[in-house]
Design a protein around this motif. Structure first.
Motif, PDB file in Angstrom:
ATOM      1  N   LYS A  27       0.870  -1.278  -0.221  1.00 58.34           N
ATOM      2  CA  LYS A  27      -0.056   0.049   0.060  1.00 58.34           C
ATOM      3  C   LYS A  27       0.839   1.220   0.010  1.00 58.34           C
ATOM      4  O   LYS A  27       0.416   2.396  -0.752  1.00 58.34           O
ATOM      5  CB  LYS A  27      -1.019   0.205   1.015  1.00 58.34           C
ATOM      6  N   SER A  46       1.258  10.200   9.362  1.00 58.98           N
ATOM      7  CA  SER A  46       0.446  10.021  10.886  1.00 58.98           C
ATOM      8  C   SER A  46       1.659  10.246  11.744  1.00 58.98           C
ATOM      9  O   SER A  46       2.858  10.260  11.354  1.00 58.98           O
ATOM     10  CB  SER A  46       0.111   8.439  10.512  1.00 58.98           C
ATOM     11  N   ARG A  50       6.786   4.191  16.525  1.00 55.75           N
ATOM     12  CA  ARG A  50       7.985   3.107  16.323  1.00 55.75           C
ATOM     13  C   ARG A  50       9.086   3.804  15.632  1.00 55.75           C
ATOM     14  O   ARG A  50       9.022   4.908  15.200  1.00 55.75           O
ATOM     15  CB  ARG A  50       7.237   2.149  15.156  1.00 55.75           C
ATOM     16  N   ARG A  53      12.275   3.277   9.615  1.00 57.63           N
ATOM     17  CA  ARG A  53      12.521   2.062   8.984  1.00 57.63           C
ATOM     18  C   ARG A  53      13.120   2.656   7.519  1.00 57.63           C
ATOM     19  O   ARG A  53      12.828   3.104   6.961  1.00 57.63           O
ATOM     20  CB  ARG A  53      11.093   1.300   8.806  1.00 57.63           C
ATOM     21  N   TYR A  62       6.458   9.713   8.329  1.00 59.97           N
ATOM     22  CA  TYR A  62       5.402   9.607   9.576  1.00 59.97           C
ATOM     23  C   TYR A  62       6.252  10.787  10.430  1.00 59.97           C
ATOM     24  O   TYR A  62       7.108  11.379  10.069  1.00 59.97           O
ATOM     25  CB  TYR A  62       6.076   8.412  10.377  1.00 59.97           C
ATOM     26  N   ALA A  83      -4.449   4.036  17.089  1.00 54.18           N
ATOM     27  CA  ALA A  83      -4.474   2.658  17.294  1.00 54.18           C
ATOM     28  C   ALA A  83      -3.172   2.466  17.967  1.00 54.18           C
ATOM     29  O   ALA A  83      -2.245   2.810  17.510  1.00 54.18           O
ATOM     30  CB  ALA A  83      -4.918   2.029  16.263  1.00 54.18           C
ATOM     31  N   TYR A  90      -0.051   4.581  16.669  1.00 53.64           N
ATOM     32  CA  TYR A  90      -0.224   5.280  15.253  1.00 53.64           C
ATOM     33  C   TYR A  90      -1.351   6.004  15.509  1.00 53.64           C
ATOM     34  O   TYR A  90      -2.436   5.619  15.831  1.00 53.64           O
ATOM     35  CB  TYR A  90      -0.368   4.359  14.335  1.00 53.64           C
ATOM     36  N   THR A  92      -3.725   9.459  13.482  1.00 54.54           N
ATOM     37  CA  THR A  92      -4.058  10.573  12.417  1.00 54.54           C
ATOM     38  C   THR A  92      -4.206  11.834  13.336  1.00 54.54           C
ATOM     39  O   THR A  92      -5.600  11.990  14.205  1.00 54.54           O
ATOM     40  CB  THR A  92      -5.162  10.115  11.482  1.00 54.54           C
ATOM     41  N   ASP A 110      -2.777   5.871   4.826  1.00 58.72           N
ATOM     42  CA  ASP A 110      -2.134   4.607   4.975  1.00 58.72           C
ATOM     43  C   ASP A 110      -2.401   4.516   6.238  1.00 58.72           C
ATOM     44  O   ASP A 110      -1.306   4.679   7.039  1.00 58.72           O
ATOM     45  CB  ASP A 110      -0.648   4.764   4.294  1.00 58.72           C
ATOM     46  N   ASP A 112      -4.485   1.372   9.395  1.00 58.54           N
ATOM     47  CA  ASP A 112      -5.222   0.051   9.300  1.00 58.54           C
ATOM     48  C   ASP A 112      -6.699  -0.069   9.317  1.00 58.54           C
ATOM     49  O   ASP A 112      -7.453   1.239   9.307  1.00 58.54           O
ATOM     50  CB  ASP A 112      -4.774  -0.515  10.718  1.00 58.54           C
ATOM     51  N   ARG A 157       3.840  -9.712  12.061  1.00 61.66           N
ATOM     52  CA  ARG A 157       3.096  -8.919  10.895  1.00 61.66           C
ATOM     53  C   ARG A 157       2.314 -10.090  10.196  1.00 61.66           C
ATOM     54  O   ARG A 157       1.256  -9.860   9.656  1.00 61.66           O
ATOM     55  CB  ARG A 157       4.021  -8.119   9.967  1.00 61.66           C
TER      56      ARG A 157
END
Ligand code: ADP
Ligand code: 5GP
Length: 223
Positions: A27, A46, A50, A53, A62, A83, A90, A92, A110, A112, A157
């Motif tokens: 995505k 968002s 975390r 990466r 992010y 959430a 994470y 918004t 992007d 969940d 995951r």
């Protein structure tokens, strides 16, 4: 950068486009392609607790924040939805949605499935698109091929993927199988173009629909 000048900007009210998928389905790749091809498509950035990466940049991919700041934002009511996903938080920010609505463009989220459904409950016109991998084996290959996650993270995951697929395929407006990237993107582009042509999203103000004025004072051909 808009690489395809043929795709028009959206003149009417904005389109909230939520993309969800099990991690590794593609995505982020599709979302970036969308923001490159469509003028006025902006990625909603968002907040997350975390770690960055690979080549991810703060403020672009992010807003990377520590758990204490995230919690403060939760308590202040800064998030429209947030959430815990894969042991990280994470969210918004309300501000990002307000900004895109004001710009009348396409806001690409992007997030969940739970987050997507929350956005839909607040904004019923939001369009929810779920991206599926062609198979679970291919999903694992992509997660490993990305080369950014530890083995343990990949396992977590993959476990979460099945539940996310069940929820997304039951509740989302559109499902796209991301087998070949170009084909999957063609479907996503078609969805966006069709949604932009929906009644209510097309700006009719330029049509000047006022009836013509035929009153005698304004007609020059009257004897
Ligand atoms: P997500 O954002 O859903 O976690 P990514 O967009 O990061 O997934 O994609 C995961 C990996 O799979 C990346 O290495 C990406 O380049 C690759 N990928 C994405 N779409 C395809 C596709 N259609 N075919 C093969 N590889 C793909
Ligand atoms: P990743 O760590 O792979 O970037 O994201 C993990 C999951 O968190 C993905 O399913 C992603 O869509 C989701 N996610 C990212 N940002 C948000 C957000 O702001 N809210 C919610 N609910 N989920 C998010």
């Amino acid at each position: 950068m808009n690489t395809n000048p043929l795709i028009p900007i959206t003149p009417g009210p904005g389109l909230l486009l939520v993309l969800s998928a099990p991690s590794g389905a593609g995505k982020t790749t599709l979302a970036h392609r969308l923001t490159q091809e469509f003028q006025h498509a902006n990625f909603s950035v968002s907040y997350t607790t975390r770690e960055p990466r690979g080549p991810e940049q703060n403020g672009k991919d992010y807003h990377f924040v520590d758990p204490r700041l995230f919690l403060q934002m939760v308590n202040r009511g800064d998030f429209i939805e947030w959430a815990e996903v894969h042991d990280n938080f994470y969210g918004t920010a309300r501000r990002s949605i307000d900004r895109v609505i004001a710009s009348r463009g396409i806001a690409v989220f992007d997030i969940d499935v739970k987050g997507g459904l929350k956005i839909k409950s607040r904004f019923p016109d939001a369009v929810l698109v779920f991206i599926l991998p062609p198979s679970m084996d291919e999903l694992e290959r992509r997660l490993r091929g990305r080369g950014t996650d530890k083995d343990e993270t990949i396992h977590r995951r993959l476990l979460a993927a099945r539940t996310e697929i069940e929820k997304g395929s039951e509740s989302y407006d559109y499902l796209i199988i991301n087998d070949a990237l170009d084909r999957a993107f063609d479907e996503l582009r078609a969805i966006v173009i069709a949604e932009q042509a929906r009644r209510g999203r097309v700006d009719l103000s330029l049509l000047n629909l006022q009836p013509p004025d035929f009153s005698p004072e304004t007609r020059s051909d009257e004897k």
